[in-house]
Motif scaffolding. Sequence first.
Motif, PDB file in Angstrom:
ATOM      1  N   TYR A  36      12.626 -12.461  20.715  1.00  0.00           N
ATOM      2  CA  TYR A  36      11.364 -11.840  19.743  1.00  0.00           C
ATOM      3  C   TYR A  36      12.854 -11.764  18.531  1.00  0.00           C
ATOM      4  CZ  TYR A  36       9.421  -9.098  16.280  1.00  0.00           C
ATOM      5  OH  TYR A  36       9.059  -8.612  14.544  1.00  0.00           O
ATOM      6  N   VAL A  37      13.428 -10.974  18.784  1.00  0.00           N
ATOM      7  CA  VAL A  37      14.908 -10.566  17.628  1.00  0.00           C
ATOM      8  C   VAL A  37      14.813 -11.915  17.503  1.00  0.00           C
ATOM      9  CG1 VAL A  37      16.650  -9.205  17.770  1.00  0.00           C
ATOM     10  CG2 VAL A  37      14.960  -8.375  18.607  1.00  0.00           C
ATOM     11  N   ALA A  38      15.588 -12.811  18.126  1.00  0.00           N
ATOM     12  CA  ALA A  38      16.614 -13.906  17.823  1.00  0.00           C
ATOM     13  C   ALA A  38      15.899 -14.896  16.676  1.00  0.00           C
ATOM     14  CB  ALA A  38      16.725 -14.147  18.885  1.00  0.00           C
ATOM     15  N   GLU A  39      14.249 -14.762  17.411  1.00  0.00           N
ATOM     16  CA  GLU A  39      13.545 -15.709  16.352  1.00  0.00           C
ATOM     17  C   GLU A  39      12.992 -14.377  15.153  1.00  0.00           C
ATOM     18  OE1 GLU A  39       8.953 -17.389  16.680  1.00  0.00           O
ATOM     19  OE2 GLU A  39      10.168 -17.261  18.073  1.00  0.00           O
ATOM     20  N   SER A  40      13.421 -13.677  14.941  1.00  0.00           N
ATOM     21  CA  SER A  40      12.311 -13.367  13.622  1.00  0.00           C
ATOM     22  C   SER A  40      14.046 -12.918  12.843  1.00  0.00           C
ATOM     23  CB  SER A  40      11.948 -11.621  13.929  1.00  0.00           C
ATOM     24  OG  SER A  40      11.614 -10.914  12.674  1.00  0.00           O
ATOM     25  N   TRP A  41      15.306 -12.970  13.499  1.00  0.00           N
ATOM     26  CA  TRP A  41      15.774 -11.784  12.870  1.00  0.00           C
ATOM     27  C   TRP A  41      16.599 -13.769  11.025  1.00  0.00           C
ATOM     28  CZ3 TRP A  41      19.276  -7.840  12.242  1.00  0.00           C
ATOM     29  CH2 TRP A  41      19.944  -7.890  11.477  1.00  0.00           C
ATOM     30  N   ASP A  42      16.885 -14.347  12.609  1.00  0.00           N
ATOM     31  CA  ASP A  42      16.447 -15.761  11.914  1.00  0.00           C
ATOM     32  C   ASP A  42      16.125 -16.601  11.100  1.00  0.00           C
ATOM     33  OD1 ASP A  42      18.799 -18.182  11.483  1.00  0.00           O
ATOM     34  OD2 ASP A  42      16.725 -19.782  12.838  1.00  0.00           O
ATOM     35  N   GLY A  43      14.835 -16.243  10.744  1.00  0.00           N
ATOM     36  CA  GLY A  43      13.851 -16.972   9.213  1.00  0.00           C
ATOM     37  C   GLY A  43      13.327 -15.587   8.751  1.00  0.00           C
ATOM     38  N   ARG A  44      13.416 -14.405   8.830  1.00  0.00           N
ATOM     39  CA  ARG A  44      12.828 -13.558   8.140  1.00  0.00           C
ATOM     40  C   ARG A  44      12.832 -12.908   6.961  1.00  0.00           C
ATOM     41  NH1 ARG A  44       8.318 -10.952   8.618  1.00  0.00           N
ATOM     42  NH2 ARG A  44       9.017  -8.950   7.652  1.00  0.00           N
TER      43      ARG A  44
END
Length: 137
Positions: A42-50
């Motif tokens: 979740y962190v990886a996905e959220s961090w990249d596109g936030r």
Amino acid sequence: MKPEVPEVLAELAQLLVRNADPSVHPADRASDLGMSAMLLGYVAESWDGRAHLLVEENRAIHALLKRGEAYVASPAPPAEDNLRLSALTAENQRLAAALITLHAAVERDPAAGDLNDAIWAELRTSTERRKWATSVV
């Protein structure tokens, strides 16, 4: 509601500390390891596109607010010179509050059906933007 990245990282830190204790049952440790892997994903996905998500959403909301200037004063355009997540999130909250005020005014005016539909469309789009890649819905 999805947790923010700092909250997820804090939870991961607690899981790591808890599982450093050798007395933790292996089944509990395995469960926590699975949870940690999911949270890191979740962190990886959220961090990249936030940042991209927030800039896109802020622009869309501001465009709606400009369309609704006959109902409420449009706030200043979103500041895009500061791309820190904290600044973009604060800007998003400011614009969202203004959109709520506009939406309340528009819903009272039957002649504003097109703008009301556009607001609802953006709210649906915003929800879609925030879905995780692993979301089943």
